[in-house]
Design a protein around this motif. Structure first.
Motif, mmCIF file in Angstrom:
data_model
loop_
_atom_site.group_PDB
_atom_site.id
_atom_site.type_symbol
_atom_site.label_atom_id
_atom_site.label_comp_id
_atom_site.label_asym_id
_atom_site.label_seq_id
_atom_site.Cartn_x
_atom_site.Cartn_y
_atom_site.Cartn_z
ATOM 1 N N ALA A 178 0.772 -0.951 0.222
ATOM 2 C CA ALA A 178 0.583 -0.176 -0.221
ATOM 3 C C ALA A 178 1.022 1.203 -0.547
ATOM 4 O O ALA A 178 0.062 2.525 -0.285
ATOM 5 C CB ALA A 178 -1.036 -0.106 1.339
ATOM 6 N N ALA A 179 1.796 1.001 0.303
ATOM 7 C CA ALA A 179 2.745 2.311 0.552
ATOM 8 C C ALA A 179 3.240 3.097 -0.287
ATOM 9 O O ALA A 179 3.154 2.685 -1.770
ATOM 10 C CB ALA A 179 4.264 1.852 1.491
ATOM 11 N N LYS A 180 3.499 4.472 -0.730
ATOM 12 C CA LYS A 180 4.101 5.021 -1.418
ATOM 13 C C LYS A 180 5.462 4.893 -1.528
ATOM 14 O O LYS A 180 6.030 4.522 -0.368
ATOM 15 C CB LYS A 180 3.560 7.021 -0.907
ATOM 16 C CG LYS A 180 4.285 7.592 -1.718
ATOM 17 C CD LYS A 180 4.134 9.278 -1.898
ATOM 18 C CE LYS A 180 4.173 10.694 -2.480
ATOM 19 N NZ LYS A 180 4.169 11.406 -1.976
ATOM 20 N N LYS A 181 5.918 5.052 -2.694
ATOM 21 C CA LYS A 181 7.731 4.583 -2.876
ATOM 22 C C LYS A 181 8.054 6.318 -3.293
ATOM 23 O O LYS A 181 7.608 7.118 -3.863
ATOM 24 C CB LYS A 181 7.845 3.458 -4.090
ATOM 25 C CG LYS A 181 6.505 2.677 -3.891
ATOM 26 C CD LYS A 181 6.567 2.159 -2.969
ATOM 27 C CE LYS A 181 5.855 0.758 -2.766
ATOM 28 N NZ LYS A 181 5.840 0.134 -1.463
ATOM 29 N N GLU A 182 10.069 5.862 -3.321
ATOM 30 C CA GLU A 182 10.711 6.980 -3.269
ATOM 31 C C GLU A 182 11.164 6.963 -4.911
ATOM 32 O O GLU A 182 10.729 5.695 -5.421
ATOM 33 C CB GLU A 182 12.132 6.810 -2.379
ATOM 34 C CG GLU A 182 11.851 6.983 -0.569
ATOM 35 C CD GLU A 182 11.032 8.520 -0.796
ATOM 36 O OE1 GLU A 182 10.591 9.797 -0.825
ATOM 37 O OE2 GLU A 182 10.309 8.467 0.225
ATOM 38 N N THR A 183 11.482 7.875 -5.194
ATOM 39 C CA THR A 183 11.675 8.198 -6.783
ATOM 40 C C THR A 183 12.916 7.607 -7.381
ATOM 41 O O THR A 183 12.697 6.668 -7.944
ATOM 42 C CB THR A 183 12.048 9.414 -6.832
ATOM 43 O OG1 THR A 183 11.531 10.445 -6.279
ATOM 44 C CG2 THR A 183 12.601 9.460 -8.459
#
Length: 221
Positions: A12-17
């Protein structure tokens, strides 16, 4: 504005670039909700019900929740790693830690919503492993029934999706790249747990549909 807080793991997490094109369904959920609803995504890679709390991440949600908000809770992938400190037993610590999330929601007159874990892309000889998350989906379901809380059975929903799509088509949902295809993964990657952006968006749509079917929130799907 009503806020939907997400406590969960990498799926579910937002990912870094530097991790793209890996993506989590929580990044896209707001796009499928009706206007007036905001998603605050606290999910993080590698977290279990236990480690999320130990790192103070539930405390951060505790400080921000307000009456009428929602707390979506989805764990299991890392709880399953019982040989590691973050692991929990499905019929023991797992449910005890889940209760701590529910208590935080109740304290603020917010609605806790339990989500069984999304499936892994776990095929053997062309057949999807129906037990790839072990006893954790069932433990979540039993806890939801015991606590009389809404349950979004994302494990069964995604199992059904993967069964319908099959071995080859499900590759398009996951972080699978050939060597040299993307600068973040020069040696390539074959990941059957984490989604790419296409997969994360499709799962977000399925979560939104489950929300609508459960009568929890208005959605656009």
């Amino acid at each position: 504005m009503t806020t939907i807080f997400i406590a969960g793991d990498s799926t579910a997490a937002k990912k870094e670039t530097d991790k793209r094109p890996e993506a989590g369904w929580g990044e896209y959920l707001e796009a499928y909700l009706a206007p007036g609803y905001h998603v605050s995504n606290h999910a993080m890679n590698g977290r279990s019900t236990k480690s999320f709390i130990e790192e103070g991440r539930l405390d951060a949600i505790d400080k921000a929740l307000k009456p009428g908000d929602f707390l979506f809770i989805q764990f299991g992938h890392n709880d399953q790693k019982v040989t590691e400190d973050r692991g929990t037993q499905p019929d023991g610590e797992y449910q005890s830690y889940l209760a701590q999330y529910v208590d935080v929601a109740k304290k603020h007159d917010a609605q806790a919503v339990l989500l069984t874990s999304v499936t892994r892309r776990d095929f053997y000889e062309g057949q999807l492993n129906q037990a790839t998350l072990g006893a954790y989906p069932q433990a979540m379901s039993e806890f939801a029934k015991e606590q009389q809380l809404p349950l979004l059975d994302m494990y069964q929903i995604t199992q059904d999706l993967y069964q319908n799509l099959g071995y080859e088509e499900t590759k398009a949902l996951h972080l699978q790249l050939a060597p040299g295809e993307h600068p973040n993964y020069p040696e390539g990657v074959t990941d059957n747990t984490h989604f790419n952006e296409t997969g994360a968006k499709q799962i977000a749509q399925l979560v939104a549909k489950a929300i609508k079917d459960a009568g929890l929130l208005p959605t656009t799907v």
